[in-house]
Write a protein that holds these residues in place. Structure first.
Motif, PDB file in Angstrom:
ATOM      1  N   GLY A  48       1.419  -1.032   0.506  1.00  0.00           N
ATOM      2  CA  GLY A  48      -0.276  -0.562  -0.005  1.00  0.00           C
ATOM      3  C   GLY A  48       1.076   1.527  -0.224  1.00  0.00           C
ATOM      4  O   GLY A  48       0.270   2.398  -0.094  1.00  0.00           O
ATOM      5  N   GLU A  49       1.951   1.356  -0.094  1.00  0.00           N
ATOM      6  CA  GLU A  49       3.419   2.319   0.086  1.00  0.00           C
ATOM      7  C   GLU A  49       3.474   2.925  -1.540  1.00  0.00           C
ATOM      8  O   GLU A  49       2.778   2.627  -2.760  1.00  0.00           O
ATOM      9  CB  GLU A  49       4.146   2.268   0.142  1.00  0.00           C
ATOM     10  CG  GLU A  49       5.021   2.841   0.437  1.00  0.00           C
ATOM     11  CD  GLU A  49       6.370   2.301   1.359  1.00  0.00           C
ATOM     12  OE1 GLU A  49       7.085   3.211   1.319  1.00  0.00           O
ATOM     13  OE2 GLU A  49       7.777   1.828   1.085  1.00  0.00           O
TER      14      GLU A  49
ATOM     15  N   LEU B 201      -6.601   8.738  -5.106  1.00  0.00           N
ATOM     16  CA  LEU B 201      -6.404   8.309  -5.744  1.00  0.00           C
ATOM     17  C   LEU B 201      -6.069   6.823  -4.841  1.00  0.00           C
ATOM     18  O   LEU B 201      -6.509   5.888  -4.601  1.00  0.00           O
ATOM     19  CB  LEU B 201      -6.871   8.101  -7.045  1.00  0.00           C
ATOM     20  CG  LEU B 201      -7.506   6.330  -7.585  1.00  0.00           C
ATOM     21  CD1 LEU B 201      -8.866   7.327  -7.520  1.00  0.00           C
ATOM     22  CD2 LEU B 201      -6.946   6.785  -9.383  1.00  0.00           C
ATOM     23  N   GLN B 202      -5.038   6.800  -5.000  1.00  0.00           N
ATOM     24  CA  GLN B 202      -4.270   5.887  -4.533  1.00  0.00           C
ATOM     25  C   GLN B 202      -4.305   5.642  -3.018  1.00  0.00           C
ATOM     26  O   GLN B 202      -4.373   4.350  -3.279  1.00  0.00           O
ATOM     27  CB  GLN B 202      -2.548   6.517  -4.258  1.00  0.00           C
ATOM     28  CG  GLN B 202      -1.649   4.709  -4.122  1.00  0.00           C
ATOM     29  CD  GLN B 202      -1.518   5.504  -3.048  1.00  0.00           C
ATOM     30  OE1 GLN B 202      -1.199   5.585  -1.958  1.00  0.00           O
ATOM     31  NE2 GLN B 202      -0.693   3.597  -2.807  1.00  0.00           N
ATOM     32  N   SER B 203      -4.472   6.533  -2.329  1.00  0.00           N
ATOM     33  CA  SER B 203      -4.950   5.869  -0.927  1.00  0.00           C
ATOM     34  C   SER B 203      -6.351   5.897  -0.884  1.00  0.00           C
ATOM     35  O   SER B 203      -6.121   5.037   0.219  1.00  0.00           O
ATOM     36  CB  SER B 203      -4.594   7.508  -0.706  1.00  0.00           C
ATOM     37  OG  SER B 203      -5.405   8.324   0.087  1.00  0.00           O
ATOM     38  N   ARG B 204      -6.641   5.855  -1.670  1.00  0.00           N
ATOM     39  CA  ARG B 204      -8.744   5.327  -1.125  1.00  0.00           C
ATOM     40  C   ARG B 204      -8.813   3.793  -2.089  1.00  0.00           C
ATOM     41  O   ARG B 204      -9.049   2.662  -1.425  1.00  0.00           O
ATOM     42  CB  ARG B 204      -9.357   5.520  -2.324  1.00  0.00           C
ATOM     43  CG  ARG B 204     -10.397   5.659  -2.745  1.00  0.00           C
ATOM     44  CD  ARG B 204     -11.147   6.349  -3.341  1.00  0.00           C
ATOM     45  NE  ARG B 204     -12.896   5.464  -3.781  1.00  0.00           N
ATOM     46  CZ  ARG B 204     -13.970   6.897  -4.104  1.00  0.00           C
ATOM     47  NH1 ARG B 204     -13.403   7.763  -4.526  1.00  0.00           N
ATOM     48  NH2 ARG B 204     -15.380   6.062  -4.060  1.00  0.00           N
ATOM     49  N   LEU B 205      -7.268   3.288  -2.767  1.00  0.00           N
ATOM     50  CA  LEU B 205      -7.430   2.096  -3.666  1.00  0.00           C
ATOM     51  C   LEU B 205      -6.771   1.321  -2.447  1.00  0.00           C
ATOM     52  O   LEU B 205      -6.826  -0.067  -2.514  1.00  0.00           O
ATOM     53  CB  LEU B 205      -7.316   2.261  -5.358  1.00  0.00           C
ATOM     54  CG  LEU B 205      -7.676   2.738  -5.836  1.00  0.00           C
ATOM     55  CD1 LEU B 205      -7.549   2.890  -7.618  1.00  0.00           C
ATOM     56  CD2 LEU B 205      -9.257   1.882  -5.946  1.00  0.00           C
ATOM     57  N   GLY B 206      -5.323   2.321  -2.108  1.00  0.00           N
ATOM     58  CA  GLY B 206      -4.858   1.232  -0.930  1.00  0.00           C
ATOM     59  C   GLY B 206      -3.500   0.398  -1.762  1.00  0.00           C
ATOM     60  O   GLY B 206      -2.905  -0.515  -1.200  1.00  0.00           O
ATOM     61  N   THR B 207      -3.308   0.725  -3.395  1.00  0.00           N
ATOM     62  CA  THR B 207      -2.705  -0.178  -4.085  1.00  0.00           C
ATOM     63  C   THR B 207      -1.199   0.296  -3.658  1.00  0.00           C
ATOM     64  O   THR B 207      -0.430   1.475  -3.673  1.00  0.00           O
ATOM     65  CB  THR B 207      -2.721  -0.048  -5.078  1.00  0.00           C
ATOM     66  OG1 THR B 207      -4.705  -0.355  -5.271  1.00  0.00           O
ATOM     67  CG2 THR B 207      -2.429  -1.093  -5.927  1.00  0.00           C
ATOM     68  N   THR B 208      -0.274  -1.006  -3.834  1.00  0.00           N
ATOM     69  CA  THR B 208       1.489  -0.462  -3.583  1.00  0.00           C
ATOM     70  C   THR B 208       1.131   0.278  -4.910  1.00  0.00           C
ATOM     71  O   THR B 208       1.095   0.058  -6.221  1.00  0.00           O
ATOM     72  CB  THR B 208       1.652  -1.825  -3.598  1.00  0.00           C
ATOM     73  OG1 THR B 208       1.534  -2.526  -2.630  1.00  0.00           O
ATOM     74  CG2 THR B 208       3.121  -1.699  -3.672  1.00  0.00           C
ATOM     75  N   THR B 209       2.183   0.905  -4.964  1.00  0.00           N
ATOM     76  CA  THR B 209       2.809   1.730  -6.196  1.00  0.00           C
ATOM     77  C   THR B 209       3.972   2.510  -6.448  1.00  0.00           C
ATOM     78  O   THR B 209       4.430   2.882  -5.364  1.00  0.00           O
ATOM     79  CB  THR B 209       2.147   3.023  -5.899  1.00  0.00           C
ATOM     80  OG1 THR B 209       0.412   3.277  -6.029  1.00  0.00           O
ATOM     81  CG2 THR B 209       2.262   3.583  -7.628  1.00  0.00           C
TER      82      THR B 209
END
Ligand SMILES: Nc1ncnc2c1ncn2[C@@H]1O[C@H](COP(=O)(O)OP(=O)(O)OP(=O)(O)O)[C@@H](O)[C@H]1O
Ligand SMILES: [Mg+2]
Lengths: 310, 359, 294
Positions: B31-32, B181-189
């Motif tokens: 999730g980072e 968006l990333q924090s909402r989806l929580g997908t490692t990026t």
């Protein structure tokens, strides 16, 4: 992401030698690439490559398509000492004299079109249109055009020159002129289009800068415009030359049948005549190789000249 | 969801003597939002593409969710990628672009449509679903590229300078949107950029690369406050930190004739390293304008930003340019000298030869 | 021009800027008129065969031979008998369609592979295929003919189709390779990441993106094959299989004296290629100049 369905990670990984630095992707790419070029490669090798090899071999044979006797490389020396061969080559050389006309006339026409007079696009289409007609049709019309009491005669009489009866086609030494004129005519469309494309790529600022420097139109044409068109002139010259050697079969077949005498027999037509007229397949193959070598040289020269350009 | 680890991962391009990525060790938590930053040609894209499976891992390995994926091809890695020029399929509609991966996976039509719809809603693309990419603005195309990644619901997002084709204003806006968006989806990026402002504002942590070698990985704040070497110090922060070599004296160093005290850790590190000079790093805000101070800067350029202005200039006896932040109302003239003081607790010190941080 | 404009205002104040403009416009019109006249003259020369064919085909044999005027449909009524043009045009269409289909299939796959799936030696293979453009058909026609005879491919569509396809393939491959090279790698990588394999990328992404290039190749090859005589003459000798151009060539070589009929036949045979040309002119232009434009 939580609902990750078909997990692609589940597939069995193909192991690899890591030190080689070749990934699964690269391997797939190379494998797919090899397969995808295969049909083209097979087709070209089978239909163009193998026969060239066969032709080289057969050129050194006395061969009528059924029985063959080996002659060896002396077949070539023998052929080159045949005056008819040189008569035919002379025709080809003479046809090359038409190449400058077939290049420069379209160049002029392209500049003319480039004036963009209203309606120029219609004219462009008209000039280009004959490229769609076959040499057979062109030859048939040309045959009538140059015939005795044909339109060419009428044109001469209309200008009060009725006493000249050119009647080119019935003269061994003039028939080639008729073929040459027809050839130039038929290259107009293609070469005009090539030059129009070339002119469109010209950088107007160069010409403008030269104008500011006080050059006249002629100087600008020679020193600014032409050098920029070099690539295109080279390309169209090559194309025209190759056409002069290899595209006139149908025209000659219909227009003159190679005659009168050997008056319009070019190398390519000579090949056909020897092989399919007289059954001398071996000699025909030899002539084919001569033609191929000439074309390869023309092609390589163009390639070299274009390289120099870059 | 997954963690990503680069373990001593190296990538060589054939024909290049030096590796484009050299022994990269990097852990990205589940999730980072990790940003890879560095100057052009530093190997950021290569590192990203190694994880995508587009470049081979010559040695070392890359793990995704604990599994070594170094030898897997991209389609077996469960990653999605956003390209710099978006790489949209020009002959497909926006909906087809976004749904293409699902189609290849033979996901049922209804599921595909639903997921595309959902992504379009998130990205505010609903009214464009039937259009071709050519009929979209740059910002909309960028969102389609994002949408294509989201729809797949991958375990990792990879983004290679996804904002570099947008104008400055839109870039700032989109930056915020991606982070949200990333924090909402929580997908490692893993996000690549050469823009350190982007890196600092977006990343949970930032990894700085130079010539294929990882320099430092840390939170933006730590990176700013404790750069590990002169390269990171100069790269992070805008305007850049002023770096200058200064002679060591007891308990500190001299800038001009001004004594700058250094922290005891620094001076002890210097002593054990047997060096007689030290590279000092001073950020613009670590200077203060001080009437009557004996350190002065010869002004060569003034950048007025409104509230603040940045004064560029030289300090007698020191190489390099110095940048000073001062009050925007103060308006020094070019050629004037401006008296300064230095905030000693904000001075960074680096080894004069290795460039490594001291203390 | 410049002298008159510069000096005249001094001599006669009557010449206003308006008058100058009018003089300039007149000169322009004159120039345009001259250019148009020249272009029309060239157009007449280029269109001459069409005039001649149309005019002659509407004369009877006698009217043509005696050079008298007149209008007759006799040549048109005799045409089908002299030249089974409907059948032969069908043959031409079949041969063209099959050959073009093969050319497109092999040149797009190979072009994509050469452009985007480069592998060891791929550049040499590409050079070899492109160099085959320089092989004149006359150089290989003899072995080809003998080989085809062995394989019983003379006088079958199949033999002619394969030969036409092979002749067209080098240039088409060259064109497609250049076209696919201009596609951004990102699009291909995006599809790979989306889970396609390379052939899938070709079929679902690259191929649909290359429709204009496909049309160019198809049009170029159509005109070339439709108009070809030599291959058809040797490999499609049966009247039931020969193409319209071969039929016409045979008719002409038979020294038919009925020229109006010949011209009617020529006209008919030329129509499809000319129509294709007029519709797809733009694509033809790009194809022709593909060799020079960088
Ligand atoms: N396909 C390639 N073949 C050979 N060398 C390459 C290739 N791609 C990149 N390189 C080299 O690898 C090094 C790293 O390149 P990379 O693209 O990863 O840099 P980057 O950090 O992404 O730069 P930028 O910010 O300009 O995108 C560079 O020196 C580059 O020249
Ligand atoms: Mg990059």
């Amino acid at each position: 992401m939580t609902t990750q369905t078909a997990t692609p990670l589940g597939k069995k990984p193909r192991l690899m030698n890591k030190r080689s630095g070749i990934s699964a992707l690269e391997r797939e790419r190379a494998r797919t690439g090899r397969v995808m070029i295969l049909p083209a490669a097979i087709l070209v090798i089978a239909v163009l490559g193998v026969p060239i090899g066969q032709a080289i071999y057969r050129s050194m044979e006395q061969w009528d398509g059924l029985t063959a006797t080996w002659i060896g490389p002396s077949a070539y020396t023998h052929a080159f000492s045949d005056p008819t061969f040189w008569r035919v080559m002379e025709n080809n050389a003479l046809l090359l004299l038409a190449v400058p006309f077939a290049v420069l006339i379209p160049l002029g026409i392209a500049f003319l079109l480039n004036e963009k007079v209203p309606g120029w696009k219609v004219f462009r289409s008209i000039y280009f249109m004959p490229t769609a007609i076959s040499w057979v049709v062109i030859g048939m019309v040309a045959l009538r055009f140059f015939a005795q009491a044909g339109p060419l005669d009428s044109i001469f009489s209309a200008f009060g020159l009725g006493f000249i009866h050119p009647n080119l086609l019935s003269n061994q030494h003039q028939a080639l002129l008729a073929v040459g004129i027809t050839f130039v005519w038929s290259m107009v469309g293609t070469n005009t289009i090539i030059f129009l494309t070339g002119i469109a790529t010209l950088d107007p600022s160069l010409s403008e800068a030269a104008q500011v420097d006080g050059t006249n139109a002629w100087q600008r044409l020679i020193h600014i415009t032409m050098p920029q068109l070099r690539r295109f002139i080279l390309f169209s010259s090559t194309l025209t030359m190759i056409s002069a050697f290899t595209a006139l079969f149908s025209l000659i077949f219909v227009m003159t049948g190679g005659g009168p005498g050997y008056g319009t027999t070019t190398l390519e037509f000579f090949i056909y005549q020897n092989a399919f007229g007289q059954g001398q397949f071996g000699y025909g193959a030899l002539l084919g190789i001569v033609l191929f070598v000439i074309m390869a040289v023309v092609g390589l020269i163009q390639l070299r000249l274009l390289r120099v350009d870059d | 969801m997954a963690t990503v680890s680069y373990i001593d991962a190296t990538c060589h391009y054939s024909g290049h003597p030096v590796p484009a990525v050299d022994g990269l060790d990097l852990e990205i938590g589940d999730g980072e939002f990790m940003v890879l930053v560095g100057p052009s040609g530093s190997g950021k894209s290569t590192a990203l593409r190694m994880l995508a499976g587009l470049e081979p891992v010559a040695s070392g390995e890359i793990r995704l969710g604990g599994e070594d994926v170094s030898s897997l091809s991209p389609k077996h890695r469960d990653i999605a990628m956003v390209f710099q020029n978006y790489g949209l399929y020009p002959h497909m509609t926006v909906a087809d672009n976004m749904g293409f991966a699902l189609k290849l996976r033979r996901a049922p039509k209804t599921e595909r449509a639903a997921r595309v719809q959902e992504a379009a809603r998130l990205l505010d693309l609903e009214q464009y679903l039937a259009r071709k990419p050519k009929a979209l603005s740059g910002g909309q195309r960028q969102r389609v590229a994002m949408g294509r990644a989201i729809v797949r619901e991958p375990s990792v997002f990879l983004m290679d300078e996804p904002l570099s084709n947008l104008d400055a204003k839109l870039r700032v806006e989109t930056r915020a949107n991606i982070v949200a968006l990333q924090s909402r989806l929580g997908t490692t990026t893993l996000y690549v950029t050469h823009d350190q402002v982007e890196a600092m504002t977006m990343g949970h942590r930032v990894a700085v690369l130079k010539d294929g070698v990882l320099q430092q990985v840390d939170t933006p704040r730590k990176l700013y406050e404790q750069p590990c070497n002169t390269f990171v110090a100069g790269f992070i922060g805008s305007p850049a930190m002023s770096l200058t070599t200064a002679p060591l004296v007891e308990g500190g160093a001299h800038i001009g004739t001004t004594f700058v005290p250094l922290r005891p850790e620094v001076t002890s590190a210097c002593r054990s390293g047997f060096v007689s000079t030290v590279v000092l790093g001073i950020r613009p805000e670590a200077f203060a304008v001080a009437e009557g101070a004996d350190l002065s800067i010869q002004v060569s350029l003034v950048e007025v930003l409104g509230a603040d202005s940045y004064v560029h200039g030289d300090i007698a006896g020191h190489e390099g340019k110095f940048v000073v932040r001062c009050d925007g109302r103060l308006n020094p003239q070019i050629g004037e000298s401006l008296a300064l003081s230095v905030k000693p607790q904000e001075v960074h010190a680096f080894h004069p030869e290795t460039g490594q941080r001291l203390g | 021009m410049s002298t008159s404009v510069e000096t005249s205002p001094l001599q006669s104040p009557a010449i206003t800027p308006d008058a100058q403009r009018a003089a300039f416009a007149r000169r322009r019109r004159l120039r345009t008129g001259l250019l148009l006249a020249l272009m029309t003259l060239i157009a007449v020369v280029m269109l001459y065969p069409f005039f001649f064919m149309i005019e002659t085909s509407f004369k009877s044999e006698n009217q043509f031979v005696n050079g008298t005027g007149g209008f007759s449909l006799s040549s048109w009524s005799q045409l089908a008998q002299a030249l089974p043009w409907a059948r032969e045009m069908l043959n031409s269409t079949i041969v063209c369609a099959c050959a073009i289909a093969i050319i497109l299939a092999v040149s797009t796959t190979a072009g994509f592979a050469f452009a985007k799936l480069r592998f060891r030696m791929s550049n040499y293979i590409l050079t070899g295929i492109v160099a085959a453009m320089l092989v004149p058909i006359q150089s290989i026609v003899i072995p080809l003919y003998v080989n085809a005879a062995h394989l019983h491919l003379v006088n079958s569509y199949f033999g002619a189709v394969i030969i036409y396809a092979a002749i067209g393939t080098p240039f088409a491959t060259f064109l497609m390779t250049a076209y696919y090279r201009s596609l951004p790698d990102e699009v291909i990588e995006a599809a790979i990441i989306d889970g396609a394999h390379y052939f899938g990328v070709f079929r679902r992404v690259a191929l649909p993106m290359s429709i204009p290039a496909l049309v160019t190749i198809a049009v170029l090859q159509f005109i070339q094959i439709w108009d070809d005589l030599l291959v058809g003459l040797l490999f499609l000798q049966n009247p039931s299989e020969r193409t319209i151009t071969v039929g016409l060539g045979a008719l002409a070589a038979g020294r038919t004296t009925n020229i109006p009929v010949l011209m009617a036949g020529s006209l008919v045979s030329a129509i499809p290629a000319v129509v294709v040309f007029l519709i797809f002119q733009r694509f033809l232009t790009t194809g022709l100049t593909a060799g020079v434009s960088r």
